[in-house]
Each structure stands twice: as C-alpha cells, then as structure tokens.
Design an enzyme around this catalytic site. Structure first.
Site, PDB file in Angstrom:
ATOM      1  N   HIS A 258      21.610  55.291  41.298  1.00 45.98           N
ATOM      2  CA  HIS A 258      22.733  54.448  41.758  1.00 45.98           C
ATOM      3  C   HIS A 258      22.241  53.099  42.308  1.00 45.98           C
ATOM      4  O   HIS A 258      22.727  52.033  41.938  1.00 45.98           O
ATOM      5  CB  HIS A 258      23.506  55.169  42.865  1.00 45.98           C
ATOM      6  CG  HIS A 258      24.024  56.520  42.474  1.00 45.98           C
ATOM      7  ND1 HIS A 258      25.188  56.704  41.751  1.00 45.98           N
ATOM      8  CD2 HIS A 258      23.520  57.754  42.687  1.00 45.98           C
ATOM      9  CE1 HIS A 258      25.381  58.000  41.553  1.00 45.98           C
ATOM     10  NE2 HIS A 258      24.386  58.660  42.107  1.00 45.98           N
TER      11      HIS A 258
HETATM   12  O1  RIB Z   1      26.135  57.985  46.590  1.00 40.50           O
HETATM   13  C1  RIB Z   1      24.881  57.499  46.176  1.00 40.50           C
HETATM   14  C2  RIB Z   1      24.176  56.823  47.308  1.00 40.50           C
HETATM   15  O2  RIB Z   1      23.941  57.746  48.368  1.00 40.50           O
HETATM   16  C3  RIB Z   1      22.779  56.306  46.912  1.00 40.50           C
HETATM   17  O3  RIB Z   1      22.480  55.160  47.660  1.00 40.50           O
HETATM   18  C4  RIB Z   1      21.873  57.440  47.318  1.00 40.50           C
HETATM   19  O4  RIB Z   1      20.540  56.994  47.590  1.00 40.50           O
HETATM   20  C5  RIB Z   1      22.543  57.882  48.586  1.00 40.50           C
HETATM   21  O5  RIB Z   1      22.133  56.995  49.630  1.00 40.50           O
END
Ligand code: RIB
Ligand code: CA
Length: 334
Positions: A258
C-alpha cells in the site's frame, strides 16, 4: 536537480519498507527524517524497524521516535470486529499490534542512534529549515503529524504537501469500512485534514490496483542488489501465504505494498488519477468508526473539497517506478 526535502512518517511494516526503499532509490528526495509511530506494531517495534531500514538502505537521515499511542483510542476498544479484536489485548496489552520484524528478515545491527528530539519537534525543525518546501509522506497513523501541528501553530503553512496512504472510498481492511492507518487514529487524520495543507489521500481502492504478482516479486528479489536478502524473505512470505489454506483467496499469488503506491505518487504524480473532493472521518459510530466518507460526486456534502483522492492507477507505470528505484541498489560491478 535540487532534491525535495522529505519527511517519512511511518509504522514499518513491510509495505513501509518498500516505500522507504523507493524514497532513497529514486534519488529525488533529501530525506530529512524518518519518524516511526505506533501502528502495524507497537512503537518499540516500529522504531527499531525504522532504524533498521535507515541503516540497511544507507539513508543519512534523522530517525526521530514518535507517538506510542493514538491521540484517543475511543470506540475502537469496544470493537466486535475480528481483526481488531485479535490485535487488542494481545499478550495482556491493550494495544494494536501485529508485532515483530518486517518480512521476518534479520536486519544487520543498526549503526547509529535515534535523534534526541521526538518526531513532532523534528518535523517542525525540518519544516522551518525547508522554508515551506517540506513534503511529508505519511504511511502510518497520523498521530505524529497531528501532535506537531497541535504544538506548533505556525507549522501548517511551512508544509508544501502531505501524501497519505490511508482511508478508503469504499471498503475497509480492518473493519467493513475502516482502513488501518485511519482506524488506529481517526482523530489525528481528521485533525490533519482540517489544517488545509495540500493533501493527497491514497486509499485502499487505489492501492488494491497496484498489486505485485509472484513473478513480479521474484523479479525484484532476483535483481543483484544490496537488499536482495530482504526482498527474498518478502517473496518467500507471499509464497507461504499463497499456500496457506486459511489465507483470503484474493491475496493469494500476489501482494499489495500500500505505502509504495503513496511514495510512487510523489515520484510520478501521473501514476494515479486524483479527484478533488471532500472527505470526512466518522468519529462517533461504533460500527463505522474511522471510516473516511469520500464524496464521490463532489458537492453532495456541504463544505469545500478538502483533498485529492487517488482514483485510477496505471499499474504498469507503478511497477516501472518500483523497479527503477530498486536499480539504485544494484551491486557495484566488480
Ligand atoms: O491499511 C494499510 C496501511 O496500514 C499500510 O500503511 C500498512 O503499513 C499499515 O500501516
Ligand atoms: Ca504503513
């Protein structure tokens, strides 16, 4: 080309690790600080992971420790959502935690110390030094940034842009509508949004488009780079998950980093389309707590548009950016 001053606010995390690799590899940014926060793991883990990454990637930067709790936990402690309930009260602690290393990789021992100042003071110090040019990549809960903005009333105009991995215009990943980074500290997200700093939200509906297949992950791990050992454990982890009968089918044979997409949006803003619209955060519903309510047809909600929300991702272009950043870690020809 003059490098852009950048602060990375983060809760490493495997996907944070890829984003930070890209921040170094692209060569466009002067990484002024890496600020760990409670999130994927308790601060004791995320701060160690942030230091491990700064040393492993050989980034000359300040590692400034941030908040070990969200501004206010509130409703989330009464959660009846499975993934949240599993994280709460683990080992007797009332804390969100998956815990542990990134990719289960044993990083070499760190070679430097944490900054003597906390994250919120370092964010302010670096913003003053950058004279309004500071860009912030926020890829964890926004607690550090909210605290910095709350402590220093003249900070907001010194921040040129914030790119956030967080939220979702549709489904959540830790509750039906809650995305993890916002869910952990929705007040922080709402507070930062209110300051009116140019704000890009790279949510789950965008990051889901920026997946890596097993072959693409293997291509990264097989490159002759100084960080190949870490990437190989990342690849092995996705293979293991893909063979796990209990793992959600939609994540078999692929993975989503992500935070890496949020970093890619800083490297090449054309990698994603954005819509200028209004986003509000749900702060009082026990069911929809932490939801980012995105006005998909601007002007349905009162009030002006307050952020750019990532829409359509050019996945090929995104993968090229990641590989281009990884090239910078290629081992020197002997
Ligand atoms: O939902 C995904 C996010 O939450 C990303 O940044 C992952 O590293 C967690 O922090
Ligand atoms: Ca993260």
């Amino acid at each position: 080309m003059k490098k852009v001053p950048l602060i990375i606010d983060t809760d490493p995390g495997g996907d944070d690790a890829i984003a930070i690799m890209m921040a170094k590899g692209c060569g466009m940014f002067d990484i002024r600080a890496i600020c760990p926060v409670n999130g994927n793991s308790p601060l004791r883990d995320t701060k160690r992971n942030a230091m491990d990454l700064a040393c492993y990637y050989d980034i000359d930067t300040r590692v400034a420790v941030g908040a070990n709790q969200p501004l206010y936990r509130g409703l989330i402690t009464n959660s009846n959502f499975k993934r949240v309930a599993k994280m709460l009260k683990k080992d007797g602690e009332d804390d969100f935690q998956y815990g542990g290393q990134m990719f289960d990789f044993a990083f070499p021992a760190p070679t430097k110390e944490f900054d003597p100042l906390p994250a919120w003071d370092v964010i302010y110090e670096e913003a003053v030094k950058a004279k309004g040019e500071l860009v912030i990549l926020a890829i964890g809960p926004l607690t550090n940034l909210a605290l910095a903005l709350g402590k220093y009333s003249d900070l907001a105009p010194l921040i040129k842009e914030i790119v956030v991995m967080g939220g979702s215009a549709y489904a959540g990943n830790h509750t039906p509508v809650g995305e993890f980074n916002v869910l952990i500290d929705p007040w922080a997200f709402a507070m930062v949004l209110k300051w009116g700093i140019p704000f890009k939200m790279v949510g789950l509906d965008a990051t889901a488009q920026a997946y890596h297949t097993l072959d693409e992950l293997k291509e990264m791990a097989d490159m002759d780079t100084t960080i190949a050992p870490m990437l190989k454990t990342a690849y092995d982890g996705v293979v293991a998950r893909s063979n796990d009968p209990n793992f959600p089918p939609h994540l078999k044979g692929r993975t989503v980093y992500h935070d890496a997409l949020a970093m890619a949006c800083l490297i090449d803003p054309e990698v994603c389309s954005f819509r200028h619209t209004r986003v509000e955060v749900e702060l009082s519903s026990p069911i929809a707590f932490g939801q980012t309510v995105v006005d998909k047809r601007p002007a349905l909600t009162a009030g002006e548009p307050n952020c750019l929300v990532a829409q359509k991702v050019d996945r090929e272009r995104y993968l090229e950016i990641v590989l281009r950043c990884l090239e910078a870690f290629k081992k020197e020809e002997k």
